[in-house]
Design a protein around this motif. Sequence first.
Motif, PDB file in Angstrom:
ATOM      1  N   ALA A 208       0.820  -1.217   0.000  1.00 13.78           N
ATOM      2  CA  ALA A 208       0.000   0.000   0.000  1.00 13.78           C
ATOM      3  C   ALA A 208       0.852   1.264   0.000  1.00 13.78           C
ATOM      4  CB  ALA A 208      -0.950   0.001   1.195  1.00 13.78           C
ATOM      5  N   ASP A 209       1.957   1.274   0.795  1.00 15.28           N
ATOM      6  CA  ASP A 209       2.798   2.470   0.823  1.00 15.28           C
ATOM      7  C   ASP A 209       3.526   2.667  -0.501  1.00 15.28           C
ATOM      8  OD1 ASP A 209       4.390   0.225   1.383  1.00 15.28           O
ATOM      9  OD2 ASP A 209       5.855   1.426   2.498  1.00 15.28           O
ATOM     10  N   ALA A 210       3.873   1.562  -1.167  1.00 16.48           N
ATOM     11  CA  ALA A 210       4.531   1.669  -2.475  1.00 16.48           C
ATOM     12  C   ALA A 210       3.560   2.206  -3.520  1.00 16.48           C
ATOM     13  CB  ALA A 210       5.087   0.314  -2.902  1.00 16.48           C
TER      14      ALA A 210
ATOM     15  N   ARG B 297       0.980   4.133  -2.874  1.00 11.92           N
ATOM     16  CA  ARG B 297       0.788   5.555  -2.536  1.00 11.92           C
ATOM     17  C   ARG B 297       1.956   6.388  -3.035  1.00 11.92           C
ATOM     18  NH1 ARG B 297       2.509   9.049   1.090  1.00 11.92           N
ATOM     19  NH2 ARG B 297       3.731   7.527   2.221  1.00 11.92           N
ATOM     20  N   ASN B 298       3.196   5.904  -2.805  1.00 12.94           N
ATOM     21  CA  ASN B 298       4.384   6.637  -3.255  1.00 12.94           C
ATOM     22  C   ASN B 298       4.420   6.758  -4.776  1.00 12.94           C
ATOM     23  OD1 ASN B 298       5.346   7.148  -0.704  1.00 12.94           O
ATOM     24  ND2 ASN B 298       6.781   5.441  -0.686  1.00 12.94           N
ATOM     25  N   ARG B 299       4.030   5.697  -5.461  1.00 11.35           N
ATOM     26  CA  ARG B 299       4.014   5.734  -6.931  1.00 11.35           C
ATOM     27  C   ARG B 299       3.018   6.790  -7.408  1.00 11.35           C
ATOM     28  NH1 ARG B 299       5.070   2.723 -11.657  1.00 11.35           N
ATOM     29  NH2 ARG B 299       3.335   2.700 -13.111  1.00 11.35           N
ATOM     30  N   ARG B 300       1.829   6.831  -6.797  1.00  9.25           N
ATOM     31  CA  ARG B 300       0.822   7.808  -7.193  1.00  9.25           C
ATOM     32  C   ARG B 300       1.308   9.223  -6.910  1.00  9.25           C
ATOM     33  NH1 ARG B 300      -2.054   7.351 -10.830  1.00  9.25           N
ATOM     34  NH2 ARG B 300      -1.167   9.327 -11.348  1.00  9.25           N
ATOM     35  N   LEU B 301       1.900   9.442  -5.723  1.00  8.58           N
ATOM     36  CA  LEU B 301       2.461  10.759  -5.388  1.00  8.58           C
ATOM     37  C   LEU B 301       3.523  11.163  -6.409  1.00  8.58           C
ATOM     38  CD1 LEU B 301       2.891  10.462  -1.513  1.00  8.58           C
ATOM     39  CD2 LEU B 301       1.332  12.008  -2.729  1.00  8.58           C
ATOM     40  N   LEU B 302       4.359  10.215  -6.765  1.00  8.93           N
ATOM     41  CA  LEU B 302       5.438  10.457  -7.717  1.00  8.93           C
ATOM     42  C   LEU B 302       4.893  10.826  -9.089  1.00  8.93           C
ATOM     43  CD1 LEU B 302       8.372  10.348  -8.670  1.00  8.93           C
ATOM     44  CD2 LEU B 302       8.167   7.866  -8.761  1.00  8.93           C
ATOM     45  N   LEU B 303       3.936  10.058  -9.588  1.00  5.86           N
ATOM     46  CA  LEU B 303       3.372  10.347 -10.909  1.00  5.86           C
ATOM     47  C   LEU B 303       2.676  11.706 -10.932  1.00  5.86           C
ATOM     48  CD1 LEU B 303       1.966   6.843 -11.908  1.00  5.86           C
ATOM     49  CD2 LEU B 303       3.933   8.020 -12.913  1.00  5.86           C
ATOM     50  N   ASP B 304       1.924  12.009  -9.884  1.00  8.67           N
ATOM     51  CA  ASP B 304       1.235  13.306  -9.829  1.00  8.67           C
ATOM     52  C   ASP B 304       2.234  14.463  -9.748  1.00  8.67           C
ATOM     53  OD1 ASP B 304      -1.160  11.937  -9.940  1.00  8.67           O
ATOM     54  OD2 ASP B 304      -1.598  12.147  -7.799  1.00  8.67           O
ATOM     55  N   ALA B 305       3.259  14.292  -8.920  1.00  5.47           N
ATOM     56  CA  ALA B 305       4.271  15.349  -8.775  1.00  5.47           C
ATOM     57  C   ALA B 305       5.040  15.543 -10.082  1.00  5.47           C
ATOM     58  CB  ALA B 305       5.230  15.007  -7.635  1.00  5.47           C
ATOM     59  N   ALA B 306       5.413  14.436 -10.710  1.00  8.32           N
ATOM     60  CA  ALA B 306       6.173  14.528 -11.957  1.00  8.32           C
ATOM     61  C   ALA B 306       5.333  15.180 -13.054  1.00  8.32           C
ATOM     62  CB  ALA B 306       6.649  13.151 -12.389  1.00  8.32           C
TER      63      ALA B 306
END
Length: 194
Positions: free
Chosen positions: A3-5, A7-16
Amino acid sequence: MRADAVRNRRLLLDAAAAEFAEHGMDVSIARIAARAGIGKGTVFRHFATKEQLMAAILSDQLDALVARGEALLECADPGEAVLDFMATGVELRSFCVAFTAEMREEPQVRAASERLVAVAESLTARARGDGVVRGDVTGQDVLLLINAVVQATAPLGEAVPELWRRYLSLVFDGLRPEAAHPLPVPAPRSLAPG
């Protein structure tokens, strides 16, 4: 994926996606990681290269348009559904045009593109069947016309951000069957290169 991975992937894609949209494709991985609130190493655990990250974002954007198109298949007015799909496409494609041909060849991007073509064909077939677009218009035409609106308005996009709506209306009027003349060449069979 944990779940944390996820979440991090989604945060990363949105930020990028936000960083690329605001600052161009040359933005640093460190800046993207900082915006996402994750470490630079986390970026590289998800994506070995910046190009893979960019391809994932492109795939994400295409899938968003596919999802919108699938939802519009339920719309009672097939003409409004195509117009809404095109408007959503213009808004998303404005971001997508910066991606390279090599990224478009990534398997995930190719798969998303195929899904996009399928939903565009379905929406267009409904509109043709209802008589609200010309009988010779295809989903491929609709997708290429989305790009045409993006390209036509790009030079003035920042100065006149809503200009694309004018040109989308002109394009959509050209799709209507009233006073249509036969088209000189057939629609392309595929948007894929080669």
